[in-house]
Scaffold this motif. Structure first.
Motif, PDB file in Angstrom:
ATOM      1  N   GLN A  49      -4.709  32.221  29.802  1.00 26.35           N
ATOM      2  CA  GLN A  49      -5.073  33.521  29.233  1.00 26.35           C
ATOM      3  C   GLN A  49      -5.735  33.293  27.878  1.00 26.35           C
ATOM      4  O   GLN A  49      -5.141  32.674  26.991  1.00 26.35           O
ATOM      5  CB  GLN A  49      -3.837  34.411  29.075  1.00 26.35           C
ATOM      6  N   LEU A  50      -6.950  33.827  27.728  1.00 30.31           N
ATOM      7  CA  LEU A  50      -7.690  33.656  26.486  1.00 30.31           C
ATOM      8  C   LEU A  50      -8.853  34.636  26.434  1.00 30.31           C
ATOM      9  O   LEU A  50      -9.168  35.297  27.423  1.00 30.31           O
ATOM     10  CB  LEU A  50      -8.211  32.224  26.333  1.00 30.31           C
ATOM     11  N   ALA A  51      -9.476  34.714  25.257  1.00 29.20           N
ATOM     12  CA  ALA A  51     -10.636  35.571  25.049  1.00 29.20           C
ATOM     13  C   ALA A  51     -11.911  34.736  25.147  1.00 29.20           C
ATOM     14  O   ALA A  51     -11.885  33.517  24.940  1.00 29.20           O
ATOM     15  CB  ALA A  51     -10.556  36.250  23.686  1.00 29.20           C
ATOM     16  N   PHE A  52     -13.026  35.403  25.423  1.00 28.35           N
ATOM     17  CA  PHE A  52     -14.304  34.718  25.576  1.00 28.35           C
ATOM     18  C   PHE A  52     -15.383  35.394  24.738  1.00 28.35           C
ATOM     19  O   PHE A  52     -15.391  36.623  24.584  1.00 28.35           O
ATOM     20  CB  PHE A  52     -14.722  34.702  27.051  1.00 28.35           C
ATOM     21  N   GLY A  53     -16.310  34.570  24.227  1.00 28.59           N
ATOM     22  CA  GLY A  53     -17.419  35.070  23.434  1.00 28.59           C
ATOM     23  C   GLY A  53     -18.761  34.731  24.059  1.00 28.59           C
ATOM     24  O   GLY A  53     -18.841  34.343  25.217  1.00 28.59           O
ATOM     25  N   GLU A  54     -19.811  34.831  23.269  1.00 26.84           N
ATOM     26  CA  GLU A  54     -21.166  34.633  23.771  1.00 26.84           C
ATOM     27  C   GLU A  54     -21.526  33.160  23.965  1.00 26.84           C
ATOM     28  O   GLU A  54     -22.470  32.842  24.683  1.00 26.84           O
ATOM     29  CB  GLU A  54     -22.173  35.275  22.805  1.00 26.84           C
ATOM     30  N   ASP A  55     -20.796  32.267  23.326  1.00 28.20           N
ATOM     31  CA  ASP A  55     -21.108  30.839  23.371  1.00 28.20           C
ATOM     32  C   ASP A  55     -20.507  30.216  24.626  1.00 28.20           C
ATOM     33  O   ASP A  55     -19.311  29.925  24.694  1.00 28.20           O
ATOM     34  CB  ASP A  55     -20.554  30.159  22.117  1.00 28.20           C
ATOM     35  N   ASN A  64      -5.664  36.525  33.575  1.00 26.66           N
ATOM     36  CA  ASN A  64      -6.575  37.544  33.057  1.00 26.66           C
ATOM     37  C   ASN A  64      -7.066  37.139  31.673  1.00 26.66           C
ATOM     38  O   ASN A  64      -6.444  36.311  30.999  1.00 26.66           O
ATOM     39  CB  ASN A  64      -5.864  38.900  32.989  1.00 26.66           C
ATOM     40  N   ARG A  65      -8.175  37.734  31.246  1.00 25.62           N
ATOM     41  CA  ARG A  65      -8.680  37.508  29.890  1.00 25.62           C
ATOM     42  C   ARG A  65      -8.099  38.519  28.915  1.00 25.62           C
ATOM     43  O   ARG A  65      -7.487  39.515  29.326  1.00 25.62           O
ATOM     44  CB  ARG A  65     -10.215  37.557  29.871  1.00 25.62           C
ATOM     45  N   ILE A  66      -8.296  38.252  27.630  1.00 26.19           N
ATOM     46  CA  ILE A  66      -7.899  39.165  26.574  1.00 26.19           C
ATOM     47  C   ILE A  66      -9.091  39.378  25.643  1.00 26.19           C
ATOM     48  O   ILE A  66     -10.169  38.798  25.848  1.00 26.19           O
ATOM     49  CB  ILE A  66      -6.697  38.635  25.765  1.00 26.19           C
ATOM     50  N   GLY A  67      -8.909  40.215  24.629  1.00 30.20           N
ATOM     51  CA  GLY A  67      -9.944  40.430  23.631  1.00 30.20           C
ATOM     52  C   GLY A  67     -10.742  41.692  23.883  1.00 30.20           C
ATOM     53  O   GLY A  67     -10.629  42.324  24.932  1.00 30.20           O
ATOM     54  N   VAL A  68     -11.566  42.051  22.888  1.00 28.54           N
ATOM     55  CA  VAL A  68     -12.421  43.232  22.966  1.00 28.54           C
ATOM     56  C   VAL A  68     -13.861  42.787  23.135  1.00 28.54           C
ATOM     57  O   VAL A  68     -14.368  41.976  22.357  1.00 28.54           O
ATOM     58  CB  VAL A  68     -12.273  44.104  21.706  1.00 28.54           C
ATOM     59  N   GLU A  69     -14.514  43.325  24.163  1.00 24.99           N
ATOM     60  CA  GLU A  69     -15.912  43.009  24.447  1.00 24.99           C
ATOM     61  C   GLU A  69     -16.683  44.312  24.594  1.00 24.99           C
ATOM     62  O   GLU A  69     -16.435  45.083  25.516  1.00 24.99           O
ATOM     63  CB  GLU A  69     -16.019  42.187  25.728  1.00 24.99           C
ATOM     64  N   GLY A  70     -17.596  44.563  23.664  1.00 28.01           N
ATOM     65  CA  GLY A  70     -18.395  45.775  23.746  1.00 28.01           C
ATOM     66  C   GLY A  70     -17.571  47.042  23.767  1.00 28.01           C
ATOM     67  O   GLY A  70     -17.941  48.015  24.431  1.00 28.01           O
TER      68      GLY A  70
END
Length: 282
Positions: A10-16, A213-219
């Motif tokens: 479980q982790l968040a993802f960015g643009e890189d 599942n993923r976490i974090g806020v995207e858009g």
């Protein structure tokens, strides 16, 4: 095999993309170091969940299975660590695009692919713009001394998917996921429903389940985590909440699950001759 260790990330993802894959790779190593023989990353982990909106530029990120950076990275790790890594990615096949999973095993070998069968279409989950419905049928794989079944995200809501994989011999079900808030209804928190649906599959099929599942806020869309591993009773043996980053690891007793499955009689007492209505599109 009587017992098996499995892991969910479980982790968040960015643009890189390179950074995302590196983060997943580091966590795969951690799971393997803790003894996991199968490590499950979330759905489409190479980047942000691009299906939030319809954007034709995103088609350029699809790759053929043998060329996709996520697949290549997980092949290298599976070879090095002698583990299984069900790997979700955006597949290009000629003029077609699929939400696909490659089952990668020791030696880095791709033992097969599964293309997501159920494709959602709604605010924040515009997948029908990008993906054709899968044409592989449901799949299971012999691996890690057992039989592994995998559905992808929206597949996890359908009892038919879990039951089909069980009838094909699955002994553990894995669900990589990208799910969070509902833009059309900000007050609707589906995290409880999401877990209950899969735990229901565990109970009605007497099978352990692993969900990442993923976490974090995207858009503006918040992905709510709550990754978990449950046993064949549906009891949670490892779980995260909405914000943790990390690796869930649990040992599952497949011999006990098999014994309990037989004792419950759910498969003994099936009446397939009565289920025709399930496949009538009316």
């Amino acid at each position: 095999m009587s017992k098996i260790k499995v892991a969910a990330l479980q982790l968040a993802f960015g643009e890189d993309t390179a950074r995302n894959i590196a983060n997943v790779s580091e966590m795969v190593r951690e799971g393997a170091a803790k003894g996991a023989q199968v490590v499950l990353p979330p759905e489409l982990f190479e980047g942000p969940y691009f299906c939030r909106v319809e954007d034709e530029e995103q088609f350029a990120t699809a790759r053929m299975t043998a060329e996709h950076p996520s697949v290549l990275a997980m092949q290298k790790l599976a070879d090095e660590l002698s583990i299984w890594i069900p790997t979700s990615f955006f597949e290009l096949d000629g003029q077609h695009h699929y939400n696909t999973l490659a089952m990668i095993g020791p030696g880095g070998r791709i033992t097969g692919t599964y293309r997501k069968s159920h494709i959602p279409d709604g605010p924040g989950y515009e997948e029908k713009f990008y993906f054709r419905p899968g044409n592989t049928g449901f799949k299971v794989w012999e691996g890690a001394g057992t039989t592994l079944g995998v559905g992808i995200c929206w597949d996890q809501w359908y009892p038919e998917v879990a039951r089909s994989m069980m009838l094909m011999g699955a002994e553990i079900l894995f669900y990589p996921t990208a799910i969070g808030t509902e833009p059309h209804d900000p007050d609707l928190d589906t995290s409880r429903l999401w877990r209950r649906a899969m735990i229901g599959h565990a109970v009605s099929n007497v099978v352990p389940i692993v969900a990442a599942n993923r976490i974090g806020v995207e858009g503006g869309q918040r992905f709510y985590g709550h990754s978990f591993i449950c046993d064949e009773r549906g009891d949670l043996v490892a779980e995260f909440g909405a914000d943790e980053t990390g690796v869930l690891v649990a040992e599952l007793d497949l011999a006990a699950a098999k014994k309990h499955r037989a004792a419950f009689g759910f498969f003994r007492d099936r009446r397939p001759e009565l289920y025709g209505r399930l496949v009538e599109d009316i």
